[in-house]
Scaffold this motif. Sequence first.
Motif, PDB file in Angstrom:
ATOM      1  N   THR A  76      55.750  26.313  43.668  1.00 11.78           N
ATOM      2  CA  THR A  76      56.050  25.211  42.753  1.00 11.78           C
ATOM      3  C   THR A  76      55.497  23.917  43.350  1.00 11.78           C
ATOM      4  OG1 THR A  76      58.214  24.828  43.770  1.00 11.78           O
ATOM      5  CG2 THR A  76      58.127  26.318  41.869  1.00 11.78           C
ATOM      6  N   ILE A  77      55.120  23.000  42.465  1.00 11.88           N
ATOM      7  CA  ILE A  77      54.495  21.754  42.892  1.00 11.88           C
ATOM      8  C   ILE A  77      55.329  20.570  42.424  1.00 11.88           C
ATOM      9  CG2 ILE A  77      52.366  20.406  42.952  1.00 11.88           C
ATOM     10  CD1 ILE A  77      52.070  23.304  43.924  1.00 11.88           C
ATOM     11  N   THR A  78      55.637  19.672  43.330  1.00  6.55           N
ATOM     12  CA  THR A  78      56.249  18.394  42.962  1.00  6.55           C
ATOM     13  C   THR A  78      55.364  17.270  43.481  1.00  6.55           C
ATOM     14  OG1 THR A  78      57.618  18.402  44.965  1.00  6.55           O
ATOM     15  CG2 THR A  78      58.607  19.287  42.961  1.00  6.55           C
ATOM     16  N   TRP A  79      55.397  16.159  42.773  1.00  7.21           N
ATOM     17  CA  TRP A  79      54.524  15.022  43.098  1.00  7.21           C
ATOM     18  C   TRP A  79      55.357  13.796  43.439  1.00  7.21           C
ATOM     19  CZ3 TRP A  79      49.121  15.465  42.845  1.00  7.21           C
ATOM     20  CH2 TRP A  79      48.628  16.642  42.247  1.00  7.21           C
ATOM     21  N   SER A  80      54.827  12.993  44.337  1.00  8.37           N
ATOM     22  CA  SER A  80      55.451  11.711  44.673  1.00  8.37           C
ATOM     23  C   SER A  80      54.350  10.721  45.055  1.00  8.37           C
ATOM     24  CB  SER A  80      56.451  11.870  45.828  1.00  8.37           C
ATOM     25  OG  SER A  80      55.805  12.396  46.978  1.00  8.37           O
ATOM     26  N   VAL A  81      54.721   9.446  45.194  1.00 14.41           N
ATOM     27  CA  VAL A  81      53.762   8.404  45.542  1.00 14.41           C
ATOM     28  C   VAL A  81      54.353   7.500  46.610  1.00 14.41           C
ATOM     29  CG1 VAL A  81      52.700   8.398  43.247  1.00 14.41           C
ATOM     30  CG2 VAL A  81      54.602   6.836  43.748  1.00 14.41           C
ATOM     31  N   SER A  82      53.497   6.756  47.272  1.00 14.54           N
ATOM     32  CA  SER A  82      53.943   5.782  48.262  1.00 14.54           C
ATOM     33  C   SER A  82      52.907   4.654  48.333  1.00 14.54           C
ATOM     34  CB  SER A  82      54.099   6.450  49.632  1.00 14.54           C
ATOM     35  OG  SER A  82      54.458   5.507  50.621  1.00 14.54           O
ATOM     36  N   PRO A  83      53.363   3.392  48.343  1.00 18.76           N
ATOM     37  CA  PRO A  83      54.729   2.933  48.093  1.00 18.76           C
ATOM     38  C   PRO A  83      55.037   2.975  46.597  1.00 18.76           C
ATOM     39  CG  PRO A  83      53.293   1.048  48.439  1.00 18.76           C
ATOM     40  CD  PRO A  83      52.445   2.267  48.662  1.00 18.76           C
ATOM     41  N   THR A  84      56.275   3.198  46.263  1.00 16.57           N
ATOM     42  CA  THR A  84      56.644   3.394  44.858  1.00 16.57           C
ATOM     43  C   THR A  84      56.482   2.130  44.017  1.00 16.57           C
ATOM     44  OG1 THR A  84      58.956   2.945  45.425  1.00 16.57           O
ATOM     45  CG2 THR A  84      58.252   5.254  45.414  1.00 16.57           C
ATOM     46  N   ASN A  85      56.533   0.939  44.644  1.00 14.32           N
ATOM     47  CA  ASN A  85      56.459  -0.293  43.852  1.00 14.32           C
ATOM     48  C   ASN A  85      55.077  -0.515  43.238  1.00 14.32           C
ATOM     49  OD1 ASN A  85      55.554  -0.952  46.645  1.00 14.32           O
ATOM     50  ND2 ASN A  85      55.237  -2.989  45.755  1.00 14.32           N
ATOM     51  N   LEU A  86      54.044   0.176  43.735  1.00 14.40           N
ATOM     52  CA  LEU A  86      52.704   0.013  43.174  1.00 14.40           C
ATOM     53  C   LEU A  86      52.493   0.840  41.909  1.00 14.40           C
ATOM     54  CD1 LEU A  86      50.334   0.053  46.304  1.00 14.40           C
ATOM     55  CD2 LEU A  86      51.000  -1.914  44.912  1.00 14.40           C
ATOM     56  N   PHE A  87      53.308   1.860  41.706  1.00 13.93           N
ATOM     57  CA  PHE A  87      53.083   2.817  40.627  1.00 13.93           C
ATOM     58  C   PHE A  87      54.168   2.725  39.556  1.00 13.93           C
ATOM     59  CE2 PHE A  87      51.169   4.510  44.457  1.00 13.93           C
ATOM     60  CZ  PHE A  87      49.944   5.002  44.033  1.00 13.93           C
ATOM     61  N   ALA A  88      53.753   2.806  38.280  1.00 18.73           N
ATOM     62  CA  ALA A  88      54.714   2.805  37.179  1.00 18.73           C
ATOM     63  C   ALA A  88      55.434   4.143  37.078  1.00 18.73           C
ATOM     64  CB  ALA A  88      54.003   2.491  35.864  1.00 18.73           C
ATOM     65  N   ILE A  89      54.783   5.235  37.451  1.00 15.93           N
ATOM     66  CA  ILE A  89      55.369   6.580  37.448  1.00 15.93           C
ATOM     67  C   ILE A  89      55.280   7.096  38.873  1.00 15.93           C
ATOM     68  CG2 ILE A  89      55.228   8.919  36.489  1.00 15.93           C
ATOM     69  CD1 ILE A  89      53.692   7.670  34.115  1.00 15.93           C
ATOM     70  N   ASP A  90      56.447   7.374  39.495  1.00 17.88           N
ATOM     71  CA  ASP A  90      56.420   7.676  40.926  1.00 17.88           C
ATOM     72  C   ASP A  90      56.780   9.115  41.274  1.00 17.88           C
ATOM     73  OD1 ASP A  90      59.171   7.734  40.568  1.00 17.88           O
ATOM     74  OD2 ASP A  90      59.510   5.790  41.531  1.00 17.88           O
ATOM     75  N   ASN A  91      56.955   9.994  40.262  1.00 21.03           N
ATOM     76  CA  ASN A  91      57.235  11.386  40.587  1.00 21.03           C
ATOM     77  C   ASN A  91      56.870  12.272  39.403  1.00 21.03           C
ATOM     78  OD1 ASN A  91      59.925  12.195  39.001  1.00 21.03           O
ATOM     79  ND2 ASN A  91      60.154  10.079  39.746  1.00 21.03           N
ATOM     80  N   GLY A  92      56.736  13.568  39.670  1.00 25.33           N
ATOM     81  CA  GLY A  92      56.411  14.521  38.620  1.00 25.33           C
ATOM     82  C   GLY A  92      56.396  15.930  39.179  1.00 25.33           C
ATOM     83  N   SER A  93      56.061  16.906  38.334  1.00 24.57           N
ATOM     84  CA  SER A  93      55.998  18.301  38.762  1.00 24.57           C
ATOM     85  C   SER A  93      54.916  19.005  37.964  1.00 24.57           C
ATOM     86  CB  SER A  93      57.349  18.997  38.561  1.00 24.57           C
ATOM     87  OG  SER A  93      57.717  18.987  37.186  1.00 24.57           O
ATOM     88  N   GLY A  94      54.518  20.198  38.458  1.00 28.25           N
ATOM     89  CA  GLY A  94      53.477  20.961  37.786  1.00 28.25           C
ATOM     90  C   GLY A  94      52.125  20.774  38.453  1.00 28.25           C
ATOM     91  N   ASN A  95      51.123  21.378  37.857  1.00 31.89           N
ATOM     92  CA  ASN A  95      49.784  21.346  38.450  1.00 31.89           C
ATOM     93  C   ASN A  95      49.113  19.980  38.366  1.00 31.89           C
ATOM     94  OD1 ASN A  95      50.356  24.020  38.652  1.00 31.89           O
ATOM     95  ND2 ASN A  95      48.736  24.738  37.291  1.00 31.89           N
ATOM     96  N   THR A  96      49.513  19.163  37.397  1.00 30.93           N
ATOM     97  CA  THR A  96      48.904  17.845  37.223  1.00 30.93           C
ATOM     98  C   THR A  96      49.971  16.753  37.292  1.00 30.93           C
ATOM     99  OG1 THR A  96      49.110  17.923  34.809  1.00 30.93           O
ATOM    100  CG2 THR A  96      47.066  18.789  35.779  1.00 30.93           C
ATOM    101  N   PHE A  97      49.502  15.544  37.609  1.00 30.85           N
ATOM    102  CA  PHE A  97      50.390  14.399  37.740  1.00 30.85           C
ATOM    103  C   PHE A  97      49.686  13.175  37.165  1.00 30.85           C
ATOM    104  CE2 PHE A  97      51.651  10.752  40.606  1.00 30.85           C
ATOM    105  CZ  PHE A  97      52.885  10.533  39.996  1.00 30.85           C
ATOM    106  N   THR A  98      50.341  12.490  36.233  1.00 32.06           N
ATOM    107  CA  THR A  98      49.764  11.299  35.608  1.00 32.06           C
ATOM    108  C   THR A  98      50.574  10.074  36.006  1.00 32.06           C
ATOM    109  OG1 THR A  98      48.950  12.572  33.716  1.00 32.06           O
ATOM    110  CG2 THR A  98      49.162  10.198  33.430  1.00 32.06           C
TER     111      THR A  98
END
Length: 317
Positions: A76-98
């Motif tokens: 299974t795939i989960t997505w995250s970003v760093s730092p979170t304040n730069l991104f409007a969407i900071d998490n997700g799951s699946g093969n792709t992340f928008t």
Amino acid sequence: MAHELGHALGLFHTLVPGSLMLAFYDGSHRFLGEDDIAGIQSLYSPQGAGNLIAGAEIVCATNTTFQLTEIPSGSTITWSVSPTNLFAIDNGSGNTFTTRAENNALHGTGTIIATIDNGCDQINISIDVWVGKPEHVTGILSGPSTVYTSNLYFYSVTDQYHYSGAFDWTTPRGFTRYGGGDGYNYVHVGISEFAWDGYVQVWRKNVCGNSGARWMYVTVEEGGGGPIETIISPNPATDEISIEFANPKQLDDYLTSLDAINESMDIEIVSIYGEKVYSSNITKEGLNLNLKFVKRGLYVVKVSNNKLTSEARFLLE
């Protein structure tokens, strides 16, 4: 199971004791060995990450999609970003992340992280991106604020290349570019007889927009190089050059008006790439220089006092 996941991620067997990827079973492993970590990093971080995570290098305020291109079976795939304040969407799951930039006011380096979980172990794969408009141009913009028609001038900014965006220059009407300009931290211009006063500006640009700029208002004067216009001979030159003032009487009158008849002026010689090869003083009598050990190429002689600047170029061959 963890050993097989290592194979799925591209790792081969090793002979390093204590490694998960030993060719033979030597008991259970709760942690990765140093050789296992080095192998994963060589494949995926930082250079290898771009081979597994497909997506743009720059994230703007519009949606940008990233995709994990190789996924071990049953994971299974989960997505995250760093730092979170730069991104409007900071998490997700699946093969792709928008995701997208939080807003146009923020910018900086961010990281997109994909976490692969096979039920026993987790591995993070990341890729660095630039978020938003480019880094601002904050260095010193140098060059003459007064120029004369039929002369050549050099403008540069002390900022260096930055991966967030390319340099972009604007110059007034009638300023013809001879070198540098867009993509470079300098521009070499000639002043036509129809040139207008105006701004020389430099900023960075990328697909998200333009950065903050550095600018200088430049005034165009008619004819020659004014009282401190210089003549360089011979031109082209081989070893020695003579630098003289084109209008000695005009120079005398000008220096007298400043009560500076016996004062020297600053002189420097720079390559068209901004490398300084000589810096000193020059009097109204001029100067002779031996440039035998200077690299061959095109150079700019800049003479200035606290009010005027004159530039002339010569070829050293």
